[in-house]
Design a protein around this motif. Sequence first.
Motif, PDB file in Angstrom:
ATOM      1  N   LYS A 106      60.504 -41.396  38.932  1.00 16.74           N
ATOM      2  CA  LYS A 106      59.124 -41.327  38.446  1.00 16.74           C
ATOM      3  C   LYS A 106      58.171 -40.838  39.530  1.00 16.74           C
ATOM      4  CE  LYS A 106      59.108 -44.694  34.717  1.00 16.74           C
ATOM      5  NZ  LYS A 106      58.580 -45.985  34.246  1.00 16.74           N
ATOM      6  N   ARG A 107      58.528 -41.089  40.790  1.00 13.55           N
ATOM      7  CA  ARG A 107      57.699 -40.655  41.917  1.00 13.55           C
ATOM      8  C   ARG A 107      58.125 -39.285  42.441  1.00 13.55           C
ATOM      9  NH1 ARG A 107      55.270 -45.052  45.519  1.00 13.55           N
ATOM     10  NH2 ARG A 107      54.844 -46.686  44.021  1.00 13.55           N
ATOM     11  N   GLU A 151      65.368 -45.141  38.733  1.00 11.89           N
ATOM     12  CA  GLU A 151      64.355 -44.737  37.751  1.00 11.89           C
ATOM     13  C   GLU A 151      62.967 -44.716  38.391  1.00 11.89           C
ATOM     14  OE1 GLU A 151      64.617 -47.373  34.404  1.00 11.89           O
ATOM     15  OE2 GLU A 151      66.349 -46.335  33.567  1.00 11.89           O
ATOM     16  N   ALA A 152      62.651 -45.732  39.178  1.00 17.06           N
ATOM     17  CA  ALA A 152      61.343 -45.806  39.831  1.00 17.06           C
ATOM     18  C   ALA A 152      61.172 -44.656  40.830  1.00 17.06           C
ATOM     19  CB  ALA A 152      61.178 -47.151  40.535  1.00 17.06           C
TER      20      ALA A 152
END
Length: 75
Positions: free
Chosen positions: A51-52, A47-48
Motif C-alpha cells: 500500500k505504501r 500488504e501494508a
Amino acid sequence: MAKPPSNAKGKKAFALRLDPAVHAAIERLAAAELRSANAQIEMLLREALEKRGIRPSKTEPPKRGRPPAKPPRPE
C-alpha cells in the motif's frame, strides 16, 4: 565468532510484542484463512508495505517432497 544457527526456511527470527487483543484478532483471522499466526502477520505486513509502494522481493519457497530417484549405477 560463531555463526548463528540458521532457520530451516532461511527467515529472520525476532521477538515481537503484541497487545493481546491484536494477537487474538490475528489468530482468528489466520484460522479463518487456514494460515498460522506467523504467516498471517507476514501477509499483513506485505500488504501494508505494498500500500505504501514498497514491494520486497520474495524468497524461493523451500523444496518439498522426496528428492528425485538416483539413476541405477552402470555395472
